[in-house]
Design a protein around this motif. Structure first.
Motif, PDB file in Angstrom:
ATOM      1  N   MET A  61       7.540  13.729 -13.614  1.00 12.54           N
ATOM      2  CA  MET A  61       8.438  13.368 -12.509  1.00 12.54           C
ATOM      3  C   MET A  61       7.943  13.967 -11.185  1.00 12.54           C
ATOM      4  N   PHE A  62       7.467  15.231 -11.253  1.00 16.28           N
ATOM      5  CA  PHE A  62       6.956  15.891 -10.060  1.00 16.28           C
ATOM      6  C   PHE A  62       5.743  15.139  -9.507  1.00 16.28           C
ATOM      7  N   ALA A  63       4.846  14.719 -10.391  1.00 16.69           N
ATOM      8  CA  ALA A  63       3.657  13.975  -9.950  1.00 16.69           C
ATOM      9  C   ALA A  63       4.041  12.616  -9.390  1.00 16.69           C
ATOM     10  N   ASP A  64       5.004  11.929 -10.033  1.00 19.33           N
ATOM     11  CA  ASP A  64       5.429  10.611  -9.551  1.00 19.33           C
ATOM     12  C   ASP A  64       5.979  10.690  -8.138  1.00 19.33           C
ATOM     13  N   LEU A  65       6.717  11.757  -7.842  1.00 22.44           N
ATOM     14  CA  LEU A  65       7.279  11.917  -6.501  1.00 22.44           C
ATOM     15  C   LEU A  65       6.160  12.015  -5.456  1.00 22.44           C
ATOM     16  N   GLY A  66       5.111  12.786  -5.765  1.00 19.11           N
ATOM     17  CA  GLY A  66       4.003  12.922  -4.823  1.00 19.11           C
ATOM     18  C   GLY A  66       3.282  11.611  -4.584  1.00 19.11           C
ATOM     19  N   TYR A  67       3.014  10.881  -5.647  1.00 18.53           N
ATOM     20  CA  TYR A  67       2.326   9.595  -5.494  1.00 18.53           C
ATOM     21  C   TYR A  67       3.209   8.577  -4.766  1.00 18.53           C
ATOM     22  N   ALA A  68       4.512   8.636  -5.012  1.00 15.69           N
ATOM     23  CA  ALA A  68       5.432   7.711  -4.330  1.00 15.69           C
ATOM     24  C   ALA A  68       5.449   7.979  -2.826  1.00 15.69           C
ATOM     25  N   ILE A  69       5.509   9.257  -2.465  1.00 16.12           N
ATOM     26  CA  ILE A  69       5.491   9.608  -1.038  1.00 16.12           C
ATOM     27  C   ILE A  69       4.164   9.177  -0.410  1.00 16.12           C
ATOM     28  N   ALA A  70       3.059   9.387  -1.142  1.00 19.67           N
ATOM     29  CA  ALA A  70       1.752   8.977  -0.620  1.00 19.67           C
ATOM     30  C   ALA A  70       1.683   7.470  -0.432  1.00 19.67           C
ATOM     31  N   ALA A  71       2.210   6.708  -1.404  1.00 19.61           N
ATOM     32  CA  ALA A  71       2.198   5.247  -1.287  1.00 19.61           C
ATOM     33  C   ALA A  71       2.998   4.795  -0.082  1.00 19.61           C
ATOM     34  N   LEU A  72       4.164   5.412   0.131  1.00 21.78           N
ATOM     35  CA  LEU A  72       4.991   5.050   1.289  1.00 21.78           C
ATOM     36  C   LEU A  72       4.296   5.431   2.592  1.00 21.78           C
ATOM     37  N   GLY A  73       3.658   6.601   2.613  1.00 20.08           N
ATOM     38  CA  GLY A  73       2.973   7.030   3.833  1.00 20.08           C
ATOM     39  C   GLY A  73       1.849   6.088   4.222  1.00 20.08           C
ATOM     40  N   TYR A  74       1.024   5.719   3.275  1.00 20.07           N
ATOM     41  CA  TYR A  74      -0.100   4.832   3.595  1.00 20.07           C
ATOM     42  C   TYR A  74       0.368   3.396   3.838  1.00 20.07           C
ATOM     43  N   PHE A  75       1.506   3.046   3.255  1.00 21.43           N
ATOM     44  CA  PHE A  75       2.073   1.722   3.560  1.00 21.43           C
ATOM     45  C   PHE A  75       2.577   1.687   5.002  1.00 21.43           C
ATOM     46  N   LEU A 132     -10.745  -0.606   7.916  1.00 19.64           N
ATOM     47  CA  LEU A 132      -9.749   0.461   7.875  1.00 19.64           C
ATOM     48  C   LEU A 132      -8.469  -0.035   7.206  1.00 19.64           C
ATOM     49  N   ILE A 133      -8.080  -1.274   7.491  1.00 18.00           N
ATOM     50  CA  ILE A 133      -6.908  -1.855   6.832  1.00 18.00           C
ATOM     51  C   ILE A 133      -7.146  -1.969   5.332  1.00 18.00           C
ATOM     52  N   ALA A 134      -8.343  -2.417   4.958  1.00 17.81           N
ATOM     53  CA  ALA A 134      -8.654  -2.553   3.533  1.00 17.81           C
ATOM     54  C   ALA A 134      -8.637  -1.203   2.830  1.00 17.81           C
ATOM     55  N   ALA A 135      -9.196  -0.161   3.478  1.00 19.12           N
ATOM     56  CA  ALA A 135      -9.222   1.170   2.878  1.00 19.12           C
ATOM     57  C   ALA A 135      -7.814   1.736   2.754  1.00 19.12           C
ATOM     58  N   THR A 136      -6.986   1.522   3.782  1.00 19.68           N
ATOM     59  CA  THR A 136      -5.603   2.026   3.734  1.00 19.68           C
ATOM     60  C   THR A 136      -4.802   1.297   2.653  1.00 19.68           C
ATOM     61  N   LEU A 137      -4.978  -0.024   2.555  1.00 24.60           N
ATOM     62  CA  LEU A 137      -4.279  -0.801   1.528  1.00 24.60           C
ATOM     63  C   LEU A 137      -4.716  -0.358   0.132  1.00 24.60           C
ATOM     64  N   THR A 138      -6.009  -0.157  -0.049  1.00 26.14           N
ATOM     65  CA  THR A 138      -6.512   0.290  -1.350  1.00 26.14           C
ATOM     66  C   THR A 138      -5.932   1.652  -1.727  1.00 26.14           C
ATOM     67  N   THR A 139      -5.863   2.561  -0.756  1.00 25.06           N
ATOM     68  CA  THR A 139      -5.314   3.899  -1.018  1.00 25.06           C
ATOM     69  C   THR A 139      -3.827   3.811  -1.353  1.00 25.06           C
ATOM     70  N   CYS A 140      -3.115   2.924  -0.650  1.00 24.57           N
ATOM     71  CA  CYS A 140      -1.693   2.737  -0.928  1.00 24.57           C
ATOM     72  C   CYS A 140      -1.490   2.231  -2.358  1.00 24.57           C
ATOM     73  N   ARG A 152     -11.041   2.946  -5.080  1.00 25.48           N
ATOM     74  CA  ARG A 152     -10.716   3.685  -3.848  1.00 25.48           C
ATOM     75  C   ARG A 152     -11.983   4.280  -3.233  1.00 25.48           C
ATOM     76  N   GLN A 153     -12.822   4.871  -4.061  1.00 23.93           N
ATOM     77  CA  GLN A 153     -14.052   5.463  -3.551  1.00 23.93           C
ATOM     78  C   GLN A 153     -15.012   4.398  -3.027  1.00 23.93           C
ATOM     79  N   TRP A 154     -15.041   3.226  -3.676  1.00 19.42           N
ATOM     80  CA  TRP A 154     -15.937   2.143  -3.241  1.00 19.42           C
ATOM     81  C   TRP A 154     -15.586   1.679  -1.833  1.00 19.42           C
ATOM     82  N   ILE A 155     -14.306   1.453  -1.552  1.00 17.89           N
ATOM     83  CA  ILE A 155     -13.913   0.923  -0.241  1.00 17.89           C
ATOM     84  C   ILE A 155     -14.094   1.969   0.856  1.00 17.89           C
ATOM     85  N   TRP A 156     -13.826   3.261   0.538  1.00 19.47           N
ATOM     86  CA  TRP A 156     -14.024   4.289   1.561  1.00 19.47           C
ATOM     87  C   TRP A 156     -15.514   4.517   1.821  1.00 19.47           C
ATOM     88  N   MET A 157     -16.334   4.337   0.793  1.00 19.66           N
ATOM     89  CA  MET A 157     -17.776   4.466   0.998  1.00 19.66           C
ATOM     90  C   MET A 157     -18.287   3.331   1.888  1.00 19.66           C
TER      91      MET A 157
END
Length: 678
Positions: free
Chosen positions: A1-15, A34-42, A68-73
């Motif tokens: 549950m603790f990990a899910d909260l962190g990933y959820a916040i990250a998804a919302l932030g990058y969205f 940059l849009i593609a990298a942000t979308l991939t991270t989200c 994720r690593q492919w698009i940022w590279m």
């Protein structure tokens, strides 16, 4: 549950960042990547939320990380150059293809499970290391844009470093640590501001993100709160790790104190103000273009001013133009109180009471602070040191009172005002700007005052110097009169002596008339017109007419017809002083010689005159530090201390050189080299 909260916040932030990127009107390859990298991270963050059930096998975990690593590279490959025109050009570039090899292998391996887990851990470790190397290349070649790229390097560098540690640890134990997986979502959220800052700074990406001050302020406060709570959690973890336990009363007290502290921070006006000023200073553009303002102020001050009044007026005008105000007064604090030295556009309705204004002196002595009358009327508690606020709150017609200091002591102040629709809010930036302008203008005023005082002192110094030379000449005149009186009893019946006496008196009267004229006009008279003069004749005349009262009697050894264009009278005075000094420094049984000759050096003719004595001599230190220093004498009250100084100045004025050779008890030689001009 603790990990899910962190990933959820990250998804919302990058969205949310993705939505901001879509609002940009400019287009470009860098923006789309940059849009593609942000979308991939989200999507990557969302795929790690276990409640959604998107990752049912570890191969999905590897595939998501590899994508994720492919698009940022690819994005970093595009950052290596800023002139790409298409995706095809980026991807087909040899450098990009070489950078994408490892991420592509990782995607295929993750999707097909073709490689053992240990190999995939090692592969992702290499990708993270490659990312760090590429980031270093991007930063090194950014040149003058290092400041803009630094947040991007920090963002991707921190993420790649965490990935490197995660997969390196997994390679060693052949298993991914759960704690690393749980923490990744929170780390991606914490580093998101660096990416936003990089997007704001790098202009060619074509993205202009605007974030209001209030949003940044509240985000900062939340960050402070989060940091505090993290610290409290760390303390709790240490207590648990060390085997202790929290008692319920202690937990209750700590929670209560924590909440009280956080509430006080959020509600504290000073705290919020300081944070807001800090954010505004470091994250937003300035209200003023300081380069333009400084050039404008410099142009104003570069105008020629003839008097102190003009300098005060120009300084006040510069301050008014700097803040775009219309009227003002410049007051100076003298020994007798305040004096108005300048005023611009001051009508009857903009008046002030000097007696009331005088109380500002004690305020500025305690607090070097610009006074905003509008702020004083609304927040009088911020001006506690001001004794009588009533006058300034009710009757004062100016908005700003700017103190001017000189060496930390109050010199004066400027009263500034504008029409009601032009009045500026005195925020931190305007305060800093006015302080900078005031410092520049005050230096201008102080330099002008110093130059004015120096000019007056120079006039008095010139008059004093001329008087000293006149007194020195009077001393020489008195020596001639003394010589006449000394020989009068013995030769008064001699007609030749009487004729010489009258001739000397006529010459003395002429010299005294000239000196009196100099004193009356309070300036040094122009040097007489230089005529062709026989140096040998001048030397003989000086010795015979003016140097017979002392022993030893000088001996003149000179060639005939040493002609040069000089002021005969001035040269005679110089030689009399040098010969007289030589006589005084030599015992009666000693010797004083004057030698004059013509010599040629580098095809230039010089008349060389030497005054040689066998007297007491001088030390090298005395010659270097005191001999030619004005008003420094070893004769006590008997000397003025300007004879040698006058001789040196005159010889150098006519293009010659004077040198001295001397030893204690061995005598002295003064050598004068005078150029012969055609």
């Amino acid at each position: 549950m603790f990990a899910d909260l962190g990933y959820a916040i990250a998804a919302l932030g990058y969205f949310a960042l993705l939505l901001l990127l879509f609002t940009g009107r400019k287009s470009g390859i860098a923006k789309y990547l940059l849009i593609a990298a942000t979308l991939t991270t989200c999507l990557w963050a969302a795929s790690n939320i276990s409640l959604l059930g998107w990752q049912t096998h570890i191969s999905h975990f590897f595939t998501a990380d590899a994508l994720r690593q492919w698009i940022w590279m690819l994005f970093l490959a595009a950052c290596l150059r800023s002139d790409f025109s298409s995706f095809k050009e980026i991807i087909l570039r040899p450098t990009s293809l070489s950078l994408l090899v490892l991420p592509t292998v990782a995607v295929i391996a993750g999707a097909s499970s073709a490689l053992p887990y240990l190999w995939q851990y090692s592969l992702h470790t290499l990708i993270a290391l490659q990312m760090l190397i590429v980031l270093e290349l991007v930063y090194r070649q950014s040149g003058e844009q290092k400041w803009a790229y630094k947040p991007l390097v920090l963002f991707l560098g921190a993420l790649s470093l965490f990935d490197f540690v995660t997969y390196a640890n997994a390679t060693m134990i052949n298993q991914i640590g759960e704690n690393y997986v749980y923490a990744r979502g929170y780390i991606y959220v914490a580093l998101l501001p660096f990416l936003i800052l990089a997007i704001r700074r790098i202009s060619y990406w074509g993205v202009a993100i605007f974030v209001s001050r209030d949003v940044v302020l509240h985000s900062t406060l939340l960050l402070v709160a989060g940091g505090y709570l993290f610290l409290m959690a760390l303390v709790g973890y240490l207590v648990k790790f060390l085997g202790g336990s929290w008692s319920y009363p202690l937990q209750f007290v700590l929670v209560g104190v924590s909440l009280l502290l956080l509430v006080s921070l959020f509600l504290s006006h000073n705290f919020r103000t300081k944070i807001k000023v800090f954010i505004t200073k470091h994250f937003y553009a300035n209200q003023f273009d300081y380069r333009v303002e400084w050039v404008k102020l410099t142009n104003i001050l570069s105008e020629q001013q003839d008097s102190l009044t003009d300098a005060y007026q120009m300084s006040l005008n510069g301050m008014l133009q700097a803040v775009e105000y219309e009227s003002g007064v410049l007051l100076k604090l003298n020994k007798n109180g305040w004096q108005q030295v300048s005023a611009i556009n001051v009508a009857d309705r903009r008046d002030y009471d000097l007696a009331k204004v005088d109380i500002l002196q004690s305020f500025f002595d305690q607090k070097a602070w610009i006074i905003d009358i509008g702020e004083l009327r609304v927040k009088p508690h911020q001006y506690e040191e001001l004794e009588d606020k009533t006058y300034f709150m009710e009757s004062f017609d100016y908005q700003l009172i700017v103190p001017i200091f000189r060496h930390e002591k109050l010199w004066g102040m400027a009263l500034l005002d504008a029409e009601s629709d032009h009045v500026k809010s005195l925020n931190w930036e305007l305060r800093d700007y006015i302080n900078a302008v005031t410092a520049q203008l005050s230096n201008y005023i102080f330099q002008f005052e110093g130059a004015h005082a120096l000019a007056e002192n120079a006039q008095f110094a010139a008059f004093s110097r001329m008087s000293a030379f006149v007194l020195h000449d009077l001393k020489n005149v008195m020596a001639q009169i003394d010589l006449i009186l000394a020989n009068a009893q013995q030769h008064k019946s001699n007609p030749e002596f009487i004729d010489d006496t009258f001739e000397t008196l006529e010459h003395t009267k002429s010299r005294m008339d000239k000196m009196l004229k100099q004193l009356t006009e309070k300036k040094t008279s122009e040097r007489q017109r230089q005529l062709q003069t026989d140096v040998a004749a001048i030397l003989t005349s000086v010795v015979e007419q003016r140097c017979q009262g002392f022993k030893p009697l000088p001996i003149v050894e000179s060639e005939s017809a040493l002609l040069v264009q000089i002021d005969a009278e001035k040269f005679a005075n110089v030689m009399y002083h040098l010969i007289s000094n030589a006589q005084q420094a030599t015992a009666d049984n000693g010797e004083v010689k004057i030698q004059a000759s013509l010599t040629t050096v580098n095809e230039q003719d010089f008349i060389v005159v030497k005054v040689i004595d066998t007297g007491e001599g001088m030390s090298a230190e005395f010659i270097e530090t005191r001999l030619f220093k004005p008003f420094d004498t070893t004769k006590g009250n008997a000397g003025m201390g300007i004879g040698a100084y006058d001789a040196k100045n005159y010889i150098e004025e006519i293009g010659g050189v004077i040198s001295v050779e001397s030893e204690i008890d061995q005598g002295t030689v003064f050598t004068l080299s005078i150029p012969v001009m055609d």
